[in-house]
Design a protein around this motif. Structure first.
Motif, mmCIF file in Angstrom:
data_model
loop_
_atom_site.group_PDB
_atom_site.id
_atom_site.type_symbol
_atom_site.label_atom_id
_atom_site.label_comp_id
_atom_site.label_asym_id
_atom_site.label_seq_id
_atom_site.Cartn_x
_atom_site.Cartn_y
_atom_site.Cartn_z
ATOM 1 N N SER A 123 5.484 -2.960 5.839
ATOM 2 C CA SER A 123 5.666 -3.175 4.404
ATOM 3 C C SER A 123 4.355 -3.188 3.634
ATOM 4 C CB SER A 123 6.404 -4.494 4.172
ATOM 5 O OG SER A 123 5.674 -5.578 4.745
ATOM 6 N N ASP A 124 3.225 -3.209 4.354
ATOM 7 C CA ASP A 124 1.914 -3.238 3.696
ATOM 8 C C ASP A 124 1.679 -1.944 2.935
ATOM 9 O OD1 ASP A 124 -1.217 -2.625 3.799
ATOM 10 O OD2 ASP A 124 -0.944 -4.792 3.962
ATOM 11 N N PRO A 125 1.084 -2.009 1.725
ATOM 12 C CA PRO A 125 0.853 -0.785 0.941
ATOM 13 C C PRO A 125 -0.005 0.251 1.655
ATOM 14 C CG PRO A 125 0.539 -2.734 -0.423
ATOM 15 C CD PRO A 125 0.706 -3.220 0.978
ATOM 16 N N GLY A 126 -0.846 -0.186 2.580
ATOM 17 C CA GLY A 126 -1.708 0.760 3.281
ATOM 18 C C GLY A 126 -1.167 1.213 4.622
ATOM 19 N N GLU A 159 6.407 10.804 10.831
ATOM 20 C CA GLU A 159 7.741 10.557 10.292
ATOM 21 C C GLU A 159 7.851 9.126 9.768
ATOM 22 O OE1 GLU A 159 10.102 11.689 13.631
ATOM 23 O OE2 GLU A 159 9.769 13.838 13.300
ATOM 24 N N LEU A 160 7.228 8.169 10.472
ATOM 25 C CA LEU A 160 7.157 6.799 9.967
ATOM 26 C C LEU A 160 6.366 6.740 8.662
ATOM 27 C CD1 LEU A 160 6.461 4.431 13.015
ATOM 28 C CD2 LEU A 160 8.554 4.613 11.667
ATOM 29 N N ALA A 161 5.266 7.496 8.603
ATOM 30 C CA ALA A 161 4.431 7.497 7.396
ATOM 31 C C ALA A 161 5.210 8.009 6.195
ATOM 32 C CB ALA A 161 3.184 8.346 7.626
ATOM 33 N N VAL A 162 6.036 9.022 6.401
ATOM 34 C CA VAL A 162 6.869 9.530 5.306
ATOM 35 C C VAL A 162 7.759 8.412 4.777
ATOM 36 C CG1 VAL A 162 8.809 11.041 4.758
ATOM 37 C CG2 VAL A 162 6.855 11.942 6.027
ATOM 38 N N ARG A 163 8.372 7.663 5.685
ATOM 39 C CA ARG A 163 9.294 6.597 5.267
ATOM 40 C C ARG A 163 8.569 5.435 4.606
ATOM 41 N NH1 ARG A 163 11.891 7.982 10.252
ATOM 42 N NH2 ARG A 163 11.050 6.172 11.372
ATOM 43 N N ASN A 164 7.299 5.246 4.962
ATOM 44 C CA ASN A 164 6.548 4.104 4.424
ATOM 45 C C ASN A 164 5.572 4.493 3.314
ATOM 46 O OD1 ASN A 164 7.116 1.546 6.230
ATOM 47 N ND2 ASN A 164 7.024 3.280 7.627
ATOM 48 N N SER A 165 5.622 5.725 2.871
ATOM 49 C CA SER A 165 4.659 6.191 1.863
ATOM 50 C C SER A 165 4.863 5.461 0.539
ATOM 51 C CB SER A 165 4.774 7.697 1.662
ATOM 52 O OG SER A 165 6.065 8.034 1.204
ATOM 53 N N ARG A 166 3.772 5.314 -0.196
ATOM 54 C CA ARG A 166 3.812 4.598 -1.471
ATOM 55 C C ARG A 166 4.204 5.494 -2.633
ATOM 56 N NH1 ARG A 166 -2.144 2.448 -1.551
ATOM 57 N NH2 ARG A 166 -2.384 4.552 -0.712
#
Length: 297
Positions: A123-126, A159-166
């Motif tokens: 959940s962290d923005p970075g 794929e995780l980064a896509v889901r967690n992108s800001r």
């Protein structure tokens, strides 16, 4: 005061040696104060990064990595400096791994980037950025070691980064890297479906980049005239969109789909026209590809 002076001097390339000297003295004077030592070591690492930017000497990156490592040993996991130290340290190791003789640094880069990723919740923005950096490290290690397992993990992380992108720009970058990984996996498997996946990933990157462009233009509305026309986020987004369209066209050519490739190349040229600047001369190469495909077999 010495650390603060060095932090100011590191922005002045001719005075980097003076900054390093101030920090060496500061480290002698800190005694057993771990907080001051961490501050001095972090500043020393950043001075060495500036020295590498000035001189392109890989030894400066090695000295920066050593300073980060020394600081890491003084910082508890719940310490305030822990969160900012790891991604910087990982970036330095990644940059050193890319430079001449960098193979022996890839393992350390992946280890630190993995720790950096684990240091923050999803959940962290970075979080997305850290996932992408770890994926980059794994891809670089694969380039040296040729272990396909690294590519599979990089694929999953992106794929995780896509889901967690800001936002759409970060999402576009993750999809672009995902497309690149599909091509790298194809280099191992020779399975055509990997190229099909690359085409789709680049399409999603293009769509997200155009969304970022629209958002950037909306952000500019209502601003003072003095701020209009300045390089902004939308220019970055359009460049990314143009490059992924070109990459998509290249893959479509490899899939023996010249008409579809021609359409993507033309789309990329239109984007470069909108940008209005092409310092790398990419559009000329695209025009050459368009002429070849228009001429037919």
């Amino acid at each position: 005061m010495r650390v603060e002076l060095a932090d100011a001097l590191r922005h002045l390339p001719p005075r980097l040696e003076e900054a390093a000297g101030q920090l060496a003295t500061a480290l002698e004077e800190t005694g057993g104060d771990p907080e001051l030592r961490v501050a001095a070591l972090l500043c020393l690492a950043r001075v060495q990064r500036e020295r590498y930017a000035r001189d392109a000497d890989p030894a400066a990156l090695e000295e920066a990595a050593e300073a980060y490592g020394r600081a890491r040993r003084l910082v508890p996991r719940d310490g305030e400096a822990f969160g900012e130290l790891l991604p910087e340290w990982g970036d330095v190791l990644l940059e050193r791994a890319r430079a001449a003789g960098g193979r022996r640094f890839t393992g350390a880069a992946v280890r630190v980037l993995r720790e950096s990723r684990a240091a923050v919740p999803q959940s962290d923005p970075g979080a997305a950025h850290r996932l992408m950096r770890l994926a980059t490290g794994l891809r670089l290690r694969h380039a040296y070691e040729r272990d396909a397992v690294d590519l599979r993990e990089a694929e999953y992380l992106l794929e995780l980064a896509v889901r967690n992108s800001r936002g759409p720009l970060e999402r576009a970058r993750a999809w672009r890297d995902h497309g690149d990984v599909q091509q790298e996996i194809h280099g191992h498997t020779r399975a055509a479906d990997r190229l099909d996946r690359a085409v789709e990933s680049y399409r999603l990157a293009w769509r997200a980049a155009l969304e970022a462009d629209r958002e950037g233009r909306d952000d500019h509305e209502g601003r003072d005239e003095d701020h209009r026309g300045l390089p902004g986020r939308e220019d970055t987004a359009l460049r990314l969109a143009a490059r992924v369209q070109e990459a998509r066209g290249d893959v479509l050519e490899r899939l023996a789909r010249p008409r579809a490739a021609l359409e993507e190349y033309r789309s990329a040229l239109q984007l470069w026209k909108r940008i209005g600047a092409d310092p790398d001369g990419r559009s000329e190469g695209l025009r050459a590809r368009v002429r070849v495909l228009e001429a037919g077999p």
